[in-house]
Design an enzyme around this catalytic site. Structure first.
Site, PDB file in Angstrom:
ATOM      1  CG  ASP A  16      -1.983   0.941   1.309  1.00  0.00           C
ATOM      2  OD1 ASP A  16      -2.909   0.785   0.502  1.00  0.00           O
ATOM      3  OD2 ASP A  16      -1.941   1.874   2.141  1.00  0.00           O
ATOM      4  CD  GLU A  36      15.602 -14.787   3.061  1.00  0.00           C
ATOM      5  OE1 GLU A  36      14.768 -15.476   3.707  1.00  0.00           O
ATOM      6  OE2 GLU A  36      16.320 -13.919   3.591  1.00  0.00           O
TER       7      GLU A  36
HETATM    8  O1  TEU Z   1      -4.952   3.916  -1.396  1.00  0.00           O
HETATM    9  C1  TEU Z   1      -4.238   5.051  -1.758  1.00  0.00           C
HETATM   10  C2  TEU Z   1      -5.119   6.264  -1.823  1.00  0.00           C
HETATM   11  O2  TEU Z   1      -5.021   7.101  -0.994  1.00  0.00           O
HETATM   12  C3  TEU Z   1      -6.129   6.521  -2.891  1.00  0.00           C
HETATM   13  O3  TEU Z   1      -6.337   5.482  -3.738  1.00  0.00           O
HETATM   14  C4  TEU Z   1      -7.416   7.031  -2.270  1.00  0.00           C
HETATM   15  O4  TEU Z   1      -8.225   5.963  -1.920  1.00  0.00           O
HETATM   16  C5  TEU Z   1      -8.144   7.940  -3.222  1.00  0.00           C
HETATM   17  O5  TEU Z   1      -7.313   9.023  -3.428  1.00  0.00           O
HETATM   18  C6  TEU Z   1      -9.481   8.400  -2.684  1.00  0.00           C
HETATM   19  O6  TEU Z   1      -9.362   9.061  -1.467  1.00  0.00           O
HETATM   20  C7  TEU Z   1      -4.530   2.991  -0.456  1.00  0.00           C
HETATM   21  C8  TEU Z   1      -5.648   1.982  -0.257  1.00  0.00           C
HETATM   22  O7  TEU Z   1      -5.904   1.351  -1.472  1.00  0.00           O
HETATM   23  C9  TEU Z   1      -6.836   2.690   0.307  1.00  0.00           C
HETATM   24  O8  TEU Z   1      -7.962   1.849   0.415  1.00  0.00           O
HETATM   25  C10 TEU Z   1      -6.451   3.215   1.658  1.00  0.00           C
HETATM   26  O9  TEU Z   1      -7.505   3.983   2.200  1.00  0.00           O
HETATM   27  C11 TEU Z   1      -5.204   4.093   1.586  1.00  0.00           C
HETATM   28  O10 TEU Z   1      -4.173   3.532   0.804  1.00  0.00           O
HETATM   29  C12 TEU Z   1      -4.636   4.260   2.966  1.00  0.00           C
HETATM   30  O11 TEU Z   1      -4.165   3.028   3.435  1.00  0.00           O
END
Ligand code: TEU
Length: 537
Positions: free
Chosen positions: A197, A255
């Site tokens: 993420d 690994e």
């Molecule tokens: O997503 C990254 C992220 O911030 C964007 O895809 C965001 O969801 C979009 O701009 C709308 O606000 C990742 C994850 O996929 C997401 O579900 C999480 O909320 C975020 O990181 C934080 O962990």
């Protein structure tokens, strides 16, 4: 690993990865949310669909401020979603069927309920997080709105998302070691990789310099309403010190040589011009680029987006192809699929013909549409904060519809989010029984990608003409041609380069055909053809 010409080390270069949002896939306990045994109970389905691996969004213990992306225990399973031994069963169930498990690694931040943050609040290991003097903060902003700093006494901590998601301090070697230990623990359990993420946000500028404001309209809107979109994110992500961290992650991953690291790049412009820089040896195997997901419908637009991403990576790296995920409107709603899902079939043919790795978001194989929710049904924090300007991401996370029965075969008739409006017609059982359904189209195309080496390994050439997208792949003596008419009217195209007889592998419509060197495609029709090369092509 079921392909004759794919070594287990290379499976991720050409496989298809199915993305499951576990809260919404299948509930085996009859709880409001889906769970890990629910996924296990659907392995027949996944095997029949032909997927190579699944990627599960988080199933770890979480206070659900960001529905699993705020993790309070990296090594556990949320009690609503099962136990560690359920995950073990899932791993062996998948492996037994030749499929793999990729789990979500949310290591940019954790939950404020994580023991690391609780300890930091008590003054222990404060360096696990990013603290600044509360009276000297910079202008960095949260992707969920507002400032990225929250004051606690004289100091403030940094959170790139919700205040309950404090960012980890990746400049602290103890944090790097702690995360690597977490990853190793999961590898030892048998998982085959991580989807990382927002990995490009791990490291921030060492001097905490202010981000410059954009000079366009977004800059103005940003200053007033939503600072995150108004800034150029030069100092709060994509810092050079990230690369040595990726190298360590890759070393650990390698690994065992059939594991994979897939990075999700954060970029509010969605062009992800830096994405290719993170792929390759000592970096990540695969990286997302959401250019296609954010493209408007049309052969020219798709061709440009595909070429830009594939060309930036070059012939040594493998592109990923994503048209839906849990953060953005589903392809069927965004691109306004017609009632017969003809557009959905074009998308399926496109994804299965491109060089690289298609990601299929659960329910997209049925053409699931976004939910329409009232204000009080919205759970997602940015949706609650910015309604009605932004209605949040719950709409893209509807429970999967398996059957036309009372609970849609999901396992409960009162799931955490409502079923899609048309679930009684649009579900797995109905579509499996209909030879012309979108689901069966996906099954056939995934099987073709498995069967024909040219669709996996072939060199790719993308072009467009009169609203028709062409994807040509070549490998030794084989040539495949995918032609997709993205317009609503019939297209007749004279193809000078066609030499020899193409046989259809798949067509959406019997009227799609070659007549000598002319290709005829009905509106929103297309097909995949194959020929063995005979002479000059
Ligand atoms: O997503 C990254 C992220 O911030 C964007 O895809 C965001 O969801 C979009 O701009 C709308 O606000 C990742 C994850 O996929 C997401 O579900 C999480 O909320 C975020 O990181 C934080 O962990």
């Amino acid at each position: 690993m079921n392909h004759p010409d794919v070594s287990s080390t290379d499976w991720w270069k050409t496989g298809l990865i199915y993305h499951i949002y576990p809260r919404s896939f299948c509930s085996s306990y009859g709880g409001e949310t889906g769970d890990v045994p629910g996924i296990l109970s659907r392995l027949d389905y996944l095997e029949d669909l032909g997927v190579d691996a699944i990627w599960t969004s988080p199933f770890y213990p979480s206070p659900d401020v960001d529905f699993g992306y705020d993790i309070s225990d990296y090594l556990g399973v949320d009690e609503r979603m099962g136990t560690l031994s359920d995950v073990d069963d899932l791993i062996s169930g998948l492996h037994g069927r030749g499929m793999r498990l990729i789990i979500d690694g949310v290591f940019n931040h954790c939950s404020a309920e994580h023991p690391w943050f609780k300890r930091a609040l008590e003054g222990e290991s404060r360096d696990y997080f990013i603290w600044r003097d509360g009276s000297r903060l910079n202008n960095w902003a949260s992707a969920f709105g507002g400032r990225a700093w929250s004051n606690l006494g004289d100091e403030a901590y940094f959170h790139g998302f919700h205040p309950r998601q404090p960012d980890l301090n990746w400049r602290n070697p103890e944090v790097v070691d702690a995360v690597l230990r977490v990853m190793k623990t999961w590898y030892d359990r048998g998982v085959d990789g991580f989807r990382l993420d927002v990995f490009n946000s791990y490291i921030k500028d060492v001097e905490f310099r202010d981000n410059p404001w954009r000079r366009d309209l977004l800059g103005v809107i940003g200053r007033v309403l939503f600072p995150y979109i108004g800034q150029r994110h030069i100092y709060d992500r994509d810092r050079p010190e990230l690369l040595p961290i990726l190298k360590k992650m890759r070393l650990l991953c390698d690994e065992k040589d059939d594991r994979v690291l897939i990075g999700e790049t954060l970029d509010e412009r969605f062009r992800y011009e830096k994405a290719h820089e993170y792929c390759g040896p000592e970096r990540l195997h695969l990286v997302f680029n959401f250019g296609l997901l954010h493209s408007r419908w049309g052969a020219g637009r798709f061709a440009r987006s595909i070429e830009a991403w594939a060309n930036s990576l070059g012939p040594q790296q493998w592109p990923t192809w994503v048209v839906s995920n849990h953060d953005f409107s589903r392809a069927a709603s965004r691109w306004r699929f017609d009632a017969e899902d003809k557009k959905g079939k074009l998308v399926a043919m496109m994804l299965c013909s491109l060089r690289g790795v298609p990601f299929l978001y659960y329910g997209d194989e049925l053409g699931m549409r976004d939910l329409s929710l009232s204000r009080r049904q919205i759970l997602d924090p940015p949706g609650r904060r910015f309604w009605p300007f932004y209605k949040g991401r719950d709409r893209y996370r509807a429970p999967m519809s398996w059957t036309a029965q009372k609970d849609a075969g999901f396992g409960t008739d009162s799931p955490w989010l409502p079923f899609s409006a048309d679930w009684r017609q649009r579900n797995v059982a109905t579509q499996r029984a209909d030879p012309n359904s979108l689901l069966n189209c996906w099954r056939t195309l995934i099987a073709l990608k498995r069967k024909y080496s040219v669709l996996r390994w072939g060199e790719m050439f993308v072009s467009h003409q009169k609203g028709v997208l062409f994807i040509r792949r070549t490998l030794n003596t084989s040539v495949s041609l995918t032609a997709l008419n993205m317009t609503r009217s019939v297209r007749r195209l004279h193809l000078d380069t066609v030499n020899g007889v193409f046989s259809p592998l798949f067509k959406t419509d019997p009227k799609a055909r070659f007549q000598k060197r002319d290709l005829i495609l009905p509106g929103l029709g297309g097909g995949v053809w194959l020929k063995e090369r005979d002479g000059i092509y």
